[in-house]
Design a protein around this motif. Sequence first.
Motif, PDB file in Angstrom:
ATOM      1  N   THR A 251      -0.480 -11.572   6.569  1.00 51.08           N
ATOM      2  CA  THR A 251      -1.857 -12.040   6.442  1.00 51.08           C
ATOM      3  C   THR A 251      -2.571 -11.465   5.234  1.00 51.08           C
ATOM      4  N   ALA A 252      -2.337 -10.205   4.933  1.00 51.27           N
ATOM      5  CA  ALA A 252      -3.065  -9.533   3.848  1.00 51.27           C
ATOM      6  C   ALA A 252      -2.446  -9.865   2.504  1.00 51.27           C
ATOM      7  N   SER A 253      -3.288  -9.941   1.470  1.00 46.70           N
ATOM      8  CA  SER A 253      -2.766 -10.276   0.141  1.00 46.70           C
ATOM      9  C   SER A 253      -2.093  -9.099  -0.553  1.00 46.70           C
ATOM     10  N   PRO A 254      -2.564  -7.846  -0.464  1.00 48.74           N
ATOM     11  CA  PRO A 254      -1.760  -6.772  -1.046  1.00 48.74           C
ATOM     12  C   PRO A 254      -0.529  -6.513  -0.187  1.00 48.74           C
ATOM     13  N   ASP A 255       0.520  -6.072  -0.806  1.00 50.96           N
ATOM     14  CA  ASP A 255       1.747  -5.752  -0.084  1.00 50.96           C
ATOM     15  C   ASP A 255       1.520  -4.463   0.710  1.00 50.96           C
ATOM     16  N   LEU A 256       1.619  -4.558   2.034  1.00 54.03           N
ATOM     17  CA  LEU A 256       1.355  -3.409   2.897  1.00 54.03           C
ATOM     18  C   LEU A 256       2.633  -2.692   3.334  1.00 54.03           C
ATOM     19  N   SER A 257       3.743  -2.997   2.690  1.00 51.52           N
ATOM     20  CA  SER A 257       5.014  -2.381   3.100  1.00 51.52           C
ATOM     21  C   SER A 257       4.955  -0.867   3.000  1.00 51.52           C
ATOM     22  N   ALA A 258       4.506  -0.358   1.855  1.00 51.55           N
ATOM     23  CA  ALA A 258       4.440   1.092   1.669  1.00 51.55           C
ATOM     24  C   ALA A 258       3.416   1.716   2.609  1.00 51.55           C
ATOM     25  N   PHE A 259       2.315   1.025   2.824  1.00 48.08           N
ATOM     26  CA  PHE A 259       1.268   1.564   3.694  1.00 48.08           C
ATOM     27  C   PHE A 259       1.809   1.812   5.101  1.00 48.08           C
ATOM     28  N   PHE A 260       2.420   0.797   5.701  1.00 48.63           N
ATOM     29  CA  PHE A 260       2.906   0.971   7.064  1.00 48.63           C
ATOM     30  C   PHE A 260       4.139   1.863   7.121  1.00 48.63           C
ATOM     31  N   ALA A 261       4.929   1.878   6.059  1.00 48.84           N
ATOM     32  CA  ALA A 261       6.054   2.815   6.019  1.00 48.84           C
ATOM     33  C   ALA A 261       5.536   4.241   6.106  1.00 48.84           C
ATOM     34  N   ASP A 262       4.433   4.518   5.402  1.00 45.79           N
ATOM     35  CA  ASP A 262       3.864   5.868   5.399  1.00 45.79           C
ATOM     36  C   ASP A 262       3.180   6.217   6.712  1.00 45.79           C
TER      37      ASP A 262
END
Length: 477
Positions: free
Chosen positions: A439-450
């Motif tokens: 849903t979000a336009s920025p890539d949240l992969s690193a955010f949720f990984a952290d």
Amino acid sequence: MKPSSLVCAAIGVLLASTPAASQTPAPEPFVQRHVALEVSIDYTARPLSGSMTSDLENWTARPARQVSFILNRLMEVSRVRDAAGRALAYTQDVVRFSDDPMRQVTQVLVRLTTPVPPGGRTTVRLDYAGYLVGYTEVGWLYVQDHIDTAFTILREDALAFPSIGGTMNAANRKRPRPDFTYDAAVRVPSRYLVATGGAATRTPHEDGTTTWRYASGVPSPFLNIAIAPFDTIVDGGVRVFYFPADSAGARRLMTSAQTALRTLTQWLGPPRGGLTLTITEIPDGWGSQASLVGGIIQTASAFRDPTRLGELYHELSHLWNAPDTDNPSPRWNEGLAMLLQHLMRERLDGWTGRADFYAREIATVRASVAEDTSLGRVPFIDYGKRDMTGRSYVVGDLMFATLYDLLGEVQFDSVVGGYARQFINGGTTRDFVAFARRTASPDLSAFFADWMFTTRWSGLLATATSIRDLADHYRSK
């Protein structure tokens, strides 16, 4: 009967078994799908007596013939029957939890006439009676439950009625806890009002007592029944039960609740199933809890002190939670509720201290990471498995505050509200993460990984002094 999706979860439990896990008994094979509670309270001798009829489903992948119920340690069962009224064999004893010896319960082991196949159902009725006492000695300081003319609450926390469970916390955490429907009938002297969620009817009796009946209609995650000489006010779909001395605060709380509900609807969309809500005042220190169906039990502080309305906002925000199907849950919804509580205090009450609050919270958590090595080792997604959900409030608050700053209000609301709508029948942590990433336009992969799948978030606190600092870390990538 067609097996439910819970059976699939059972297969996962079996396949995931390891030698270390084999030391923990298998979780109880049944879950409650519907309960019918009938109780009466004698305020003279202060005992509770009644019956609980449970519609049970075997959620495991194997036939099951024994049901384990647990009940308050000062209560006992007098009779057990099936749906046809036939007696069922049972034993009962007061036992300690093997991994929490301070916690004592009455365990009732019921032998069914025939085994129940996977996905199959059976009905068990238990007649019981006894005295209600709390569990403060095990560290549950909010479970002060007892029969009292000023205030009484019947809930699973103190095992005021029979609940499915064994006598090991580690095993109980592995059992699914699906929402259930309920019918509750409580007979009390007529000067008392009985409050819980659902459609209510009252039947007066010639002996000066009244039976209150509540039907949930749709599944609820809990059944909390409060009894006191309440007064009530009703506005639209919201009804408030309150202590008479707090009438001015109740009117103020009703106004604040209506404003908060409108605000949350503007932000996140309408709550699932519409809005018919019961809010019940309980004494301070007894633990607030919220469900759209089961209602909100709200500590008196929010009625008496306008600066404590954030506690009400916190509980109201839970009405927008999709059912949590993680087993056990890391309870990240508590962190989300903390953020929404702060945002509503800011928007509705003119609070200006959010930035300073988070600066202090970051410093506090930074110190906690240094003192509590588990915070630096156990990822958020495993908090339920490691019995660390007390940390979900503060770590989740920092995670969602960072996400809010990173995405901005519009995108954040789209993620949180959209998830609640799309997963109206339930979702897991991984479902939420996948939805947010789509849903979000920025890539949240690193955010949720952290923040969710590792503990790298703890390292970010070493240099961060604000939520903006934490969010800027992801903007720079």
